[in-house]
Design an enzyme around this catalytic site. Structure first.
Site, short mmCIF file in Angstrom:
data_model
loop_
_atom_site.label_atom_id
_atom_site.label_comp_id
_atom_site.label_asym_id
_atom_site.label_seq_id
_atom_site.Cartn_x
_atom_site.Cartn_y
_atom_site.Cartn_z
N ASP A 183 -50.17 -51.97 25.74
CA ASP A 183 -49.22 -52.77 24.94
C ASP A 183 -49.11 -52.08 23.58
OD1 ASP A 183 -47.63 -54.84 23.97
OD2 ASP A 183 -49.28 -56.28 23.77
N ARG A 233 -43.09 -70.14 21.83
CA ARG A 233 -43.64 -68.85 21.36
C ARG A 233 -43.97 -69.03 19.88
NH1 ARG A 233 -41.61 -62.75 22.46
NH2 ARG A 233 -42.73 -63.26 24.36
N ARG A 273 -40.59 -61.50 35.31
CA ARG A 273 -40.71 -62.64 34.40
C ARG A 273 -39.81 -63.78 34.88
NH1 ARG A 273 -42.43 -61.84 29.17
NH2 ARG A 273 -42.37 -64.12 29.13
N CYS A 302 -45.94 -54.65 29.07
CA CYS A 302 -45.14 -55.88 29.00
C CYS A 302 -43.78 -55.65 28.34
CB CYS A 302 -45.93 -56.96 28.28
SG CYS A 302 -46.34 -56.56 26.57
N HIS A 347 -50.85 -64.45 26.40
CA HIS A 347 -49.47 -64.33 26.91
C HIS A 347 -49.51 -64.52 28.44
CE1 HIS A 347 -45.34 -63.45 27.04
NE2 HIS A 347 -45.33 -62.16 26.80
N GLN A 363 -46.64 -63.47 31.02
CA GLN A 363 -46.51 -62.04 31.30
C GLN A 363 -47.45 -61.64 32.44
OE1 GLN A 363 -44.31 -59.73 29.73
NE2 GLN A 363 -44.93 -58.61 31.56
#
Ligand code: CP
Ligand code: NVA
Length: 304
Positions: A219, A104, A288, A259, A131, A134
């Site tokens: 988001d 990340r 996830r 997310c 991402h 996700q």
């Protein structure tokens, strides 16, 4: 054989992605029944986090443990990466010691450089641009609740950020229509929109995007690294909250995804995120775990 990386959803074919989702659903059912798949016995995942995380860290770490392996958390605060050791050197060293690496970071080019020098699969656990992990969880969640996303309409409301970019890639890979509504100046990458113009519509308003949608996602308005822009972004995004009124323009069985972490009262209303009929955010977060276990098993096999 060269290692197979997962830097964006486009690194796997559409059929491979579908296979990962199917396997994730199976792994989830098996875990519920107490059946353990310990294919990763003695395998080690390196986890490099240059940004904060709750879901990503715990899902990868728990996933490796459940598969019989282990994970090492590496932060720039206490590794040489944080003191300027080149990414290319870190990749060559770490990939001689561990079996897979999850990163990340900020610039997407960092993970591309890392992957170029890594002997083992590298997984994008979020960059400023994408991402993809996700989206595996989001698609798994849609499949579980409503069936295959092919031919459906998805609405992305809010920032044209890393999540939005991965939704654009998902529209291509799972063949759904994506309606995007962002405040002016916060649109997603122009090149990505152009490359996917048959599946992506930029809409004039959140209502236009939400109309007849089957799935609505949003988001945070300020992503990690944009904390200083938070106050200004709140002004630009004020009309972009996803709430019951906006959902009323979608199909009556449309579901809501985020997310997480969420900012209630900003990008989503408290009533909507807590509405168990429409909001699937807790299943989405749990997935996830299952989706990444399936992904890691796929990448390990693809590199054999
Ligand atoms: N959704 C997500 O990636 O959450 P974390 O930042 O907690 O990992
Ligand atoms: N767009 C958000 C996603 C967090 C999971 C961020 O980058 O901070």
């Amino acid at each position: 054989m060269a290692a197979k990386h997962f830097l964006t959803l486009c690194d796997l074919s559409s059929a491979e992605l579908k296979g990962v989702i199917d396997h994730a659903i199976t792994l989830k059912a098996e875990l519920r029944e107490g059946q353990m798949n310990t294919q990763f016995k003695n395998k080690v995942l390196g986890m490099i986090f240059e940004k904060s995380s709750t879901r990503t860290r715990v899902s990868f770490e728990a996933g490796m443990t459940q598969l019989g392996g282990s994970a090492i958390f590496l932060s720039p605060r206490d590794t040489q990466l944080g003191r300027g050791e080149p990414v290319e050197d870190s990749a060559r060293v770490l990939s001689r010691m561990v079996d897979m690496i999850m990163i990340r970071t900020f610039d997407h080019s960092t993970i591309e450089r890392f992957a170029e020098y890594s002997q083992v699969p590298v997984i994008n656990a979020l960059t400023d641009s994408f991402h993809p992990c996700q989206l595996l969880a989001d698609v798994q969640t849609y499949v579980e609740h409503r069936g295959q996303p092919q031919g459906k309409t998805v609405a992305w409301i809010g920032d044209g950020n890393n999540m939005c970019h991965s939704y654009i890639n998902a529209a291509k890979q799972w063949d759904f229509q994506l309606n995007i509504s962002c405040p002016q100046g916060f649109e997603p990458d122009e090149g990505l929109i152009k490359a996917n113009k048959d599946r992506v519509n930029l809409c004039a308003s959140p209502v236009d995007a939400a109309r007849d949608a089957d799935w609505i996602a949003t988001d945070v308005w300020a992503s990690m690294g944009q904390e200083e822009e938070q106050a200004e972004r709140i002004r630009h995004f004020a009309n972009y909250q996803v709430d019951h009124e906006l959902m009323s323009h979608a199909h009556s069985d449309a579901i809501f995804m985020h997310c997480l972490p969420a900012h209630r009262g900003e990008e989503v209303s408290t009533a909507l995120i807590e509405d168990a009929e429409k909001s699937v955010v807790w299943d989405e977060a749990e997935n996830r775990l299952h989706a990444q276990k399936a992904l890691m098993l796929f990448l390990a096999e693809a590199g054999e």
